[in-house]
Design a protein around this motif. Structure first.
Motif, PDB file in Angstrom:
ATOM      1  N   LEU A  80       8.443   0.994  16.176  1.00 26.98           N
ATOM      2  CA  LEU A  80       7.432   1.127  15.129  1.00 26.98           C
ATOM      3  C   LEU A  80       6.112   0.642  15.719  1.00 26.98           C
ATOM      4  N   GLU A  81       5.157   1.558  15.858  1.00 28.04           N
ATOM      5  CA  GLU A  81       3.911   1.229  16.537  1.00 28.04           C
ATOM      6  C   GLU A  81       2.776   0.892  15.585  1.00 28.04           C
ATOM      7  N   GLY A  82       2.899   1.272  14.318  1.00 29.70           N
ATOM      8  CA  GLY A  82       1.815   0.956  13.397  1.00 29.70           C
ATOM      9  C   GLY A  82       2.106   1.409  11.984  1.00 29.70           C
ATOM     10  N   ILE A  83       1.433   0.754  11.028  1.00 29.35           N
ATOM     11  CA  ILE A  83       1.460   1.156   9.618  1.00 29.35           C
ATOM     12  C   ILE A  83       0.016   1.066   9.133  1.00 29.35           C
ATOM     13  N   ALA A  84      -0.481   2.141   8.559  1.00 27.39           N
ATOM     14  CA  ALA A  84      -1.881   2.178   8.141  1.00 27.39           C
ATOM     15  C   ALA A  84      -2.014   2.743   6.743  1.00 27.39           C
ATOM     16  N   VAL A  85      -3.060   2.298   6.039  1.00 26.38           N
ATOM     17  CA  VAL A  85      -3.464   2.920   4.776  1.00 26.38           C
ATOM     18  C   VAL A  85      -4.431   4.035   5.151  1.00 26.38           C
ATOM     19  N   ALA A  86      -4.072   5.267   4.834  1.00 24.16           N
ATOM     20  CA  ALA A  86      -4.817   6.417   5.335  1.00 24.16           C
ATOM     21  C   ALA A  86      -6.267   6.427   4.883  1.00 24.16           C
ATOM     22  N   SER A 132      -4.374  -2.301  -4.404  1.00 21.10           N
ATOM     23  CA  SER A 132      -4.491  -2.972  -5.700  1.00 21.10           C
ATOM     24  C   SER A 132      -3.233  -2.703  -6.501  1.00 21.10           C
ATOM     25  N   LEU A 133      -2.906  -3.623  -7.400  1.00 23.72           N
ATOM     26  CA  LEU A 133      -1.691  -3.486  -8.200  1.00 23.72           C
ATOM     27  C   LEU A 133      -1.720  -2.193  -9.003  1.00 23.72           C
ATOM     28  N   GLY A 134      -0.584  -1.508  -8.990  1.00 21.92           N
ATOM     29  CA  GLY A 134      -0.464  -0.261  -9.728  1.00 21.92           C
ATOM     30  C   GLY A 134      -0.837   0.973  -8.933  1.00 21.92           C
ATOM     31  N   ALA A 135      -1.479   0.792  -7.788  1.00 18.59           N
ATOM     32  CA  ALA A 135      -1.885   1.934  -6.972  1.00 18.59           C
ATOM     33  C   ALA A 135      -0.704   2.465  -6.165  1.00 18.59           C
ATOM     34  N   ALA A 136      -0.868   3.669  -5.645  1.00 15.39           N
ATOM     35  CA  ALA A 136       0.135   4.284  -4.770  1.00 15.39           C
ATOM     36  C   ALA A 136      -0.598   4.934  -3.605  1.00 15.39           C
ATOM     37  N   PRO A 137      -1.101   4.133  -2.680  1.00 16.13           N
ATOM     38  CA  PRO A 137      -1.927   4.664  -1.589  1.00 16.13           C
ATOM     39  C   PRO A 137      -1.118   5.493  -0.602  1.00 16.13           C
ATOM     40  N   ARG A 138      -1.812   6.366   0.092  1.00 15.71           N
ATOM     41  CA  ARG A 138      -1.166   7.154   1.151  1.00 15.71           C
ATOM     42  C   ARG A 138      -1.020   6.268   2.375  1.00 15.71           C
ATOM     43  N   MET A 139       0.220   6.054   2.792  1.00 13.45           N
ATOM     44  CA  MET A 139       0.505   5.140   3.894  1.00 13.45           C
ATOM     45  C   MET A 139       1.207   5.908   5.016  1.00 13.45           C
ATOM     46  N   VAL A 140       0.848   5.563   6.246  1.00  7.62           N
ATOM     47  CA  VAL A 140       1.363   6.279   7.411  1.00  7.62           C
ATOM     48  C   VAL A 140       2.108   5.310   8.324  1.00  7.62           C
ATOM     49  N   PHE A 141       3.364   5.642   8.640  1.00 13.51           N
ATOM     50  CA  PHE A 141       4.162   4.911   9.619  1.00 13.51           C
ATOM     51  C   PHE A 141       4.134   5.696  10.928  1.00 13.51           C
ATOM     52  N   ASP A 142       3.842   5.021  12.030  1.00 17.15           N
ATOM     53  CA  ASP A 142       3.821   5.670  13.340  1.00 17.15           C
ATOM     54  C   ASP A 142       4.993   5.190  14.182  1.00 17.15           C
ATOM     55  N   LEU A 143       5.827   6.131  14.618  1.00 15.73           N
ATOM     56  CA  LEU A 143       6.984   5.843  15.470  1.00 15.73           C
ATOM     57  C   LEU A 143       6.726   6.370  16.878  1.00 15.73           C
ATOM     58  N   SER A 144       7.303   5.713  17.859  1.00 15.25           N
ATOM     59  CA  SER A 144       7.017   6.011  19.259  1.00 15.25           C
ATOM     60  C   SER A 144       7.373   7.436  19.663  1.00 15.25           C
ATOM     61  N   THR A 145       8.446   7.997  19.137  1.00 14.24           N
ATOM     62  CA  THR A 145       8.880   9.332  19.527  1.00 14.24           C
ATOM     63  C   THR A 145       8.747  10.346  18.396  1.00 14.24           C
TER      64      THR A 145
END
Length: 218
Positions: A80-86, A132-145
């Motif tokens: 797992l190389e990163g997790i970001a809020v898009a 913020s509470l109640g939000a559902a942001p777009r989140m990105v998980f980056d995997l090595s392969t």
């Protein structure tokens, strides 16, 4: 109806009732696997990320913690190389599990984010990350392969209906102990040696005394 016929009918009934149950457990894409969990999830290549939730304190001032389960159905380990809020571009601070140097998802296994002794993904400044509470942001998980996987996890507190998440998020910073603060010694002010060399206006004038002595001798 004879006893042998009744036994035959009973056996056939049991066999037909078992068939749907065995079919549900067949393979990764079996019927039960197609039921989406209530939490956010995503899949990319051989990686499946499930039960993704963001935990945030009610005052929304403390750090926000990502909890998730990452499964690897491939033939090689992935990192797992990163997790970001898009939208905000904020990156989570990733901390491997105790004794590890990276967050590795083993081949045929899984790894947990959040919880005591597990790997952690924390946004230290949730306001800057636009969490913020109640939000559902777009989140990105980056995997090595397998690359990137996107989902929209909910941001929830660890109280009320979500109290079962207590213990999975980051611990709040302890409040300062007033007794310890009172016990701390005051800072010593260093004296400036140049100030000691300044002349005291009330001190006797050595030159004037010398002149008086000379006048007396004359």
């Amino acid at each position: 109806m004879s006893s042998s016929l009744r036994r035959g009918v009973l056996a056939a009934t049991i066999a037909f009732s078992i068939l749907p149950l065995t079919a549900c457990g067949a393979g990764f894409d079996a019927g039960t696997d197609q039921v989406n969990p209530n939490h956010a999830w995503a899949e990319t290549d051989s990686i499946r990320i499930q039960n993704v939730t963001v935990l945030l304190s009610e005052d929304q001032d403390g750090p926000a913690s990502v909890i998730a389960r990452i499964f690897n159905n491939g033939d090689e380990d992935q990192t797992l190389e990163g997790i970001a809020v898009a939208d905000s571009g904020a990156q989570a601070d990733l901390t491997p599990a105790e004794g590890e140097s990276e967050i590795v998802v083993p081949s045929g296994g899984w790894v947990a984010l959040g919880g005591d002794g597990n790997a952690a993904a924390v946004f230290e400044d949730p306001r800057a990350a636009e969490l913020s509470l109640g939000a559902a942001p777009r989140m990105v998980f980056d995997l090595s392969t397998s690359g990137s996987a996107e989902m929209h996890p909910r941001v929830v507190p660890v109280t009320g209906d979500f109290a079962y998440n207590e213990g999975w998020g980051p611990s709040p910073a302890p409040a300062p102990d007033p007794e310890e603060e009172a016990a701390e010694p005051a800072e010593e002010v260093e004296e400036d040696p140049e100030e000691d060399q300044l002349e005291d206006p009330d001190a006797p004038d050595d030159e004037a005394e010398d002149e008086d002595d000379e006048a007396g001798r004359d």
